[in-house]
Design a protein around this motif. Structure first.
Motif, PDB file in Angstrom:
ATOM      1  N   PRO A 104      -4.983   0.494  -4.154  1.00 36.51           N
ATOM      2  CA  PRO A 104      -6.326   0.486  -4.747  1.00 36.51           C
ATOM      3  C   PRO A 104      -6.529   1.674  -5.671  1.00 36.51           C
ATOM      4  N   ALA A 105      -7.363   1.468  -6.695  1.00 38.49           N
ATOM      5  CA  ALA A 105      -7.678   2.567  -7.614  1.00 38.49           C
ATOM      6  C   ALA A 105      -8.403   3.691  -6.893  1.00 38.49           C
ATOM      7  N   THR A 106      -9.056   3.367  -5.777  1.00 36.91           N
ATOM      8  CA  THR A 106      -9.767   4.364  -4.997  1.00 36.91           C
ATOM      9  C   THR A 106      -8.843   5.454  -4.488  1.00 36.91           C
ATOM     10  N   ILE A 107      -7.583   5.133  -4.283  1.00 33.96           N
ATOM     11  CA  ILE A 107      -6.635   6.117  -3.766  1.00 33.96           C
ATOM     12  C   ILE A 107      -5.727   6.665  -4.858  1.00 33.96           C
ATOM     13  N   VAL A 108      -5.380   5.847  -5.855  1.00 38.27           N
ATOM     14  CA  VAL A 108      -4.449   6.300  -6.896  1.00 38.27           C
ATOM     15  C   VAL A 108      -5.093   7.354  -7.781  1.00 38.27           C
ATOM     16  N   THR A 109      -6.332   7.133  -8.194  1.00 35.98           N
ATOM     17  CA  THR A 109      -6.982   8.058  -9.125  1.00 35.98           C
ATOM     18  C   THR A 109      -7.226   9.445  -8.522  1.00 35.98           C
ATOM     19  N   PRO A 110      -7.806   9.571  -7.310  1.00 37.80           N
ATOM     20  CA  PRO A 110      -7.984  10.921  -6.762  1.00 37.80           C
ATOM     21  C   PRO A 110      -6.677  11.675  -6.547  1.00 37.80           C
ATOM     22  N   ASN A 163       2.608   6.027 -12.399  1.00 31.58           N
ATOM     23  CA  ASN A 163       1.171   5.914 -12.141  1.00 31.58           C
ATOM     24  C   ASN A 163       0.665   4.523 -12.515  1.00 31.58           C
ATOM     25  N   PHE A 164       1.197   3.988 -13.625  1.00 31.73           N
ATOM     26  CA  PHE A 164       0.854   2.628 -14.046  1.00 31.73           C
ATOM     27  C   PHE A 164       1.244   1.624 -12.965  1.00 31.73           C
ATOM     28  N   ALA A 165       2.446   1.786 -12.413  1.00 28.94           N
ATOM     29  CA  ALA A 165       2.915   0.860 -11.385  1.00 28.94           C
ATOM     30  C   ALA A 165       2.137   1.025 -10.088  1.00 28.94           C
ATOM     31  N   ALA A 166       1.671   2.239  -9.802  1.00 32.45           N
ATOM     32  CA  ALA A 166       0.943   2.473  -8.557  1.00 32.45           C
ATOM     33  C   ALA A 166      -0.334   1.659  -8.491  1.00 32.45           C
ATOM     34  N   GLY A 187      10.645  17.533 -20.773  1.00 29.91           N
ATOM     35  CA  GLY A 187       9.280  17.503 -20.253  1.00 29.91           C
ATOM     36  C   GLY A 187       8.512  16.281 -20.720  1.00 29.91           C
ATOM     37  N   LEU A 188       8.711  15.898 -21.986  1.00 29.15           N
ATOM     38  CA  LEU A 188       8.020  14.721 -22.510  1.00 29.15           C
ATOM     39  C   LEU A 188       8.485  13.446 -21.806  1.00 29.15           C
ATOM     40  N   LEU A 189       9.795  13.325 -21.605  1.00 25.27           N
ATOM     41  CA  LEU A 189      10.326  12.147 -20.910  1.00 25.27           C
ATOM     42  C   LEU A 189       9.875  12.125 -19.452  1.00 25.27           C
ATOM     43  N   THR A 190       9.806  13.301 -18.830  1.00 25.03           N
ATOM     44  CA  THR A 190       9.334  13.376 -17.446  1.00 25.03           C
ATOM     45  C   THR A 190       7.883  12.938 -17.348  1.00 25.03           C
ATOM     46  N   MET A 191       7.083  13.361 -18.302  1.00 26.96           N
ATOM     47  CA  MET A 191       5.689  12.921 -18.312  1.00 26.96           C
ATOM     48  C   MET A 191       5.586  11.409 -18.531  1.00 26.96           C
ATOM     49  N   GLY A 192       6.444  10.872 -19.407  1.00 22.98           N
ATOM     50  CA  GLY A 192       6.454   9.421 -19.600  1.00 22.98           C
ATOM     51  C   GLY A 192       6.809   8.679 -18.327  1.00 22.98           C
ATOM     52  N   GLY A 193       7.798   9.211 -17.594  1.00 17.84           N
ATOM     53  CA  GLY A 193       8.149   8.595 -16.311  1.00 17.84           C
ATOM     54  C   GLY A 193       7.019   8.681 -15.308  1.00 17.84           C
ATOM     55  N   PHE A 242       0.826  -1.210   0.000  1.00 20.95           N
ATOM     56  CA  PHE A 242       0.000   0.000   0.000  1.00 20.95           C
ATOM     57  C   PHE A 242       0.857   1.255   0.000  1.00 20.95           C
ATOM     58  N   TYR A 243       1.902   1.258   0.831  1.00 24.13           N
ATOM     59  CA  TYR A 243       2.755   2.445   0.927  1.00 24.13           C
ATOM     60  C   TYR A 243       3.611   2.609  -0.329  1.00 24.13           C
ATOM     61  N   ILE A 244       3.993   1.488  -0.950  1.00 18.76           N
ATOM     62  CA  ILE A 244       4.713   1.579  -2.227  1.00 18.76           C
ATOM     63  C   ILE A 244       3.814   2.212  -3.292  1.00 18.76           C
ATOM     64  N   GLY A 245       2.564   1.742  -3.371  1.00 19.59           N
ATOM     65  CA  GLY A 245       1.627   2.320  -4.327  1.00 19.59           C
ATOM     66  C   GLY A 245       1.345   3.788  -4.050  1.00 19.59           C
ATOM     67  N   LEU A 246       1.226   4.146  -2.764  1.00 17.46           N
ATOM     68  CA  LEU A 246       1.000   5.543  -2.389  1.00 17.46           C
ATOM     69  C   LEU A 246       2.177   6.420  -2.809  1.00 17.46           C
ATOM     70  N   ALA A 247       3.393   5.951  -2.534  1.00 14.59           N
ATOM     71  CA  ALA A 247       4.592   6.712  -2.914  1.00 14.59           C
ATOM     72  C   ALA A 247       4.690   6.864  -4.431  1.00 14.59           C
ATOM     73  N   LEU A 248       4.366   5.796  -5.165  1.00 10.79           N
ATOM     74  CA  LEU A 248       4.410   5.877  -6.627  1.00 10.79           C
ATOM     75  C   LEU A 248       3.364   6.856  -7.166  1.00 10.79           C
ATOM     76  N   ALA A 249       2.181   6.883  -6.560  1.00 12.08           N
ATOM     77  CA  ALA A 249       1.136   7.803  -7.011  1.00 12.08           C
ATOM     78  C   ALA A 249       1.550   9.257  -6.782  1.00 12.08           C
ATOM     79  N   ILE A 250       2.126   9.547  -5.615  1.00 12.93           N
ATOM     80  CA  ILE A 250       2.575  10.909  -5.322  1.00 12.93           C
ATOM     81  C   ILE A 250       3.744  11.295  -6.229  1.00 12.93           C
TER      82      ILE A 250
END
Length: 396
Positions: free
Chosen positions: A127-133, A119-122, A108-114, A56-64
């Motif tokens: 849960p999608a409930t936390i990643v999407t918002p 976000n894909f890995a998150a 900027g384009l490469l940063t957006m890709g990263g 959960f914390y890995i996904g949270l860190a990846l989302a942020i």
């Protein structure tokens, strides 16, 4: 070691290599195949324990982290486009492609890709409930960085919107579900076959087809909700596909035969088709309507549909208490309010210094004239005696 020599317990064995030589003592008979299998099982068990404890914390860190990268990428690409204008080249909006030679735009384009990759890995861990918002944080980061790096002014309502977005995101993190409901492709396939989700997906697909083939050609140029609703409805399929592919990638690294599973390729095709459709109609909306309206409305619609899909498909809310459900909903509504304040009033000159003056002017309503010619009594009739003449002014 030759296979014809059977070692008995307590035997001594010389083991040497190019760097050193050691003596080992055999303490018991064992099966090499079983030992290797046991070691692999222990390694897999250790990885599972780490994921179950910190996933959960890995996904949270990846989302942020994803929000930070995506928000920063907008600034980098904007800086590249501004440098293009300073050089006198044709603007991108006028059909120019000089930005392709600017390293800052590519950064900027490469940063957006990263950011999109993070976000894909998150989705594979949280849960999608936390990643999407939490995607709203990219809007916040972009607004803050633009005020410092691009010279764009962030007014008082924009700063308040940023604070509300942070508060709402924190509330969602506190109350969001931490347990993963789907961890393998077999479980994902089982969820997709449930009658409730099949009915929900059929309704979404039907609504999307009606919007694309009937409503969009007639009303898409005038109603902002048409194109954005198409993007949001399709987003339910793209996020579900991303979630499933994240599970497939984890299974691939765990030596599971995910490439032989037809569901993996179905998810890939669904993701490509849905993302392509989203980009197409989002670009149409941005080309016709004001950006300050497109992004808040799109965020609200997209996040609402994704959360609804998460509830129906992954049932991430089943194990949540009533307090956590109410907290998550309140956090989401707070983020919506923050994003709205950040975008809707970004062109207004409002700060702490002129706030009293703005409020004073807004409180003075202009006189409403009901007709082209209006008869207005200049003097207060109550102050004048009835036998004295009264003065009237006629405006036309």
């Amino acid at each position: 070691m030759a296979s014809s020599h059977k070692l008995m317990p307590c035997s001594l064995v010389n083991v040497s290599c190019s760097s050193r030589r050691v003596i080992c003592q055999v303490i018991g008979d064992g099966n090499l195949t079983t030992s290797v299998h046991k070691n692999l099982t222990l390694h897999s068990s250790w990885a599972t324990q780490v994921e179950s404890k910190y996933g959960f914390y890995i996904g949270l860190a990846l989302a942020i982290f994803s929000s930070f990268l995506i928000g920063s990428s907008v600034i980098l690409k904007k800086k590249g486009l501004l440098r293009l204008v300073d050089k006198g080249s044709t603007r991108a909006g006028d059909g120019g492609h000089g930005y392709l030679k600017d390293w800052l735009w590519w950064a900027g384009l490469l940063t957006m890709g990263g950011g999109e990759a993070a976000n894909f890995a998150a989705y594979a861990f949280a849960p999608a409930t936390i990643v999407t918002p939490l995607g709203a944080l990219s809007v916040l980061i972009s607004a803050i960085l633009s005020s410092y790096l691009l010279g764009e002014r962030l007014n008082l309502l924009g700063k308040l919107g940023c604070m509300l977005s942070i508060v709402g995101s924190t509330v969602i993190v506190i109350h969001a579900p931490e347990e993963e409901e789907v961890t393998t492709l077999a479980e994902m396939a089982s969820k997709l076959k449930e009658p409730g989700f099949l009915a929900y997906a059929a309704i979404l697909l039907g609504v999307c087809l009606i919007l694309i083939f009937f409503l969009a050609p007639r009303y898409g140029q005038h109603n902002i909700l048409i194109y954005l609703t198409i993007c949001s409805v399709i987003g339910a399929f793209s996020v579900s596909s991303v979630k499933g592919l994240g599970i497939a990638i984890k299974g691939f690294f765990a030596d599971q035969p995910v490439l032989q599973n037809p569901l993996t390729w179905i998810l890939i095709l669904t993701l490509v088709a849905s993302v392509t459709t989203q980009i197409n109609y989002l670009n149409k909306a941005l080309d016709i309507f004001n950006t300050s309206l497109v992004f808040p409305i799109y965020y609200v619609l997209f996040t609402t549909i994704v959360i609804t899909t998460s509830i129906i498909l992954f049932k991430e809310w089943v194990a949540m208490s009533v307090v956590d459900i109410i907290g998550t909903v309140c956090g989401f509504l707070t983020i919506i309010l923050g994003v709205f304040l950040l975008h809707a009033f970004k062109d207004m000159d409002i700060n702490l210094g002129n706030l009293p003056h703005v409020l004073q002017n807004s409180g003075q309503a202009p006189a409403i004239k009901d007709d082209k010619n209006i008869l207005i009594e200049a003097d207060n009739s109550g102050m004048i005696a009835d036998d004295k003449p009264k003065v009237f002014m006629i405006y036309s």
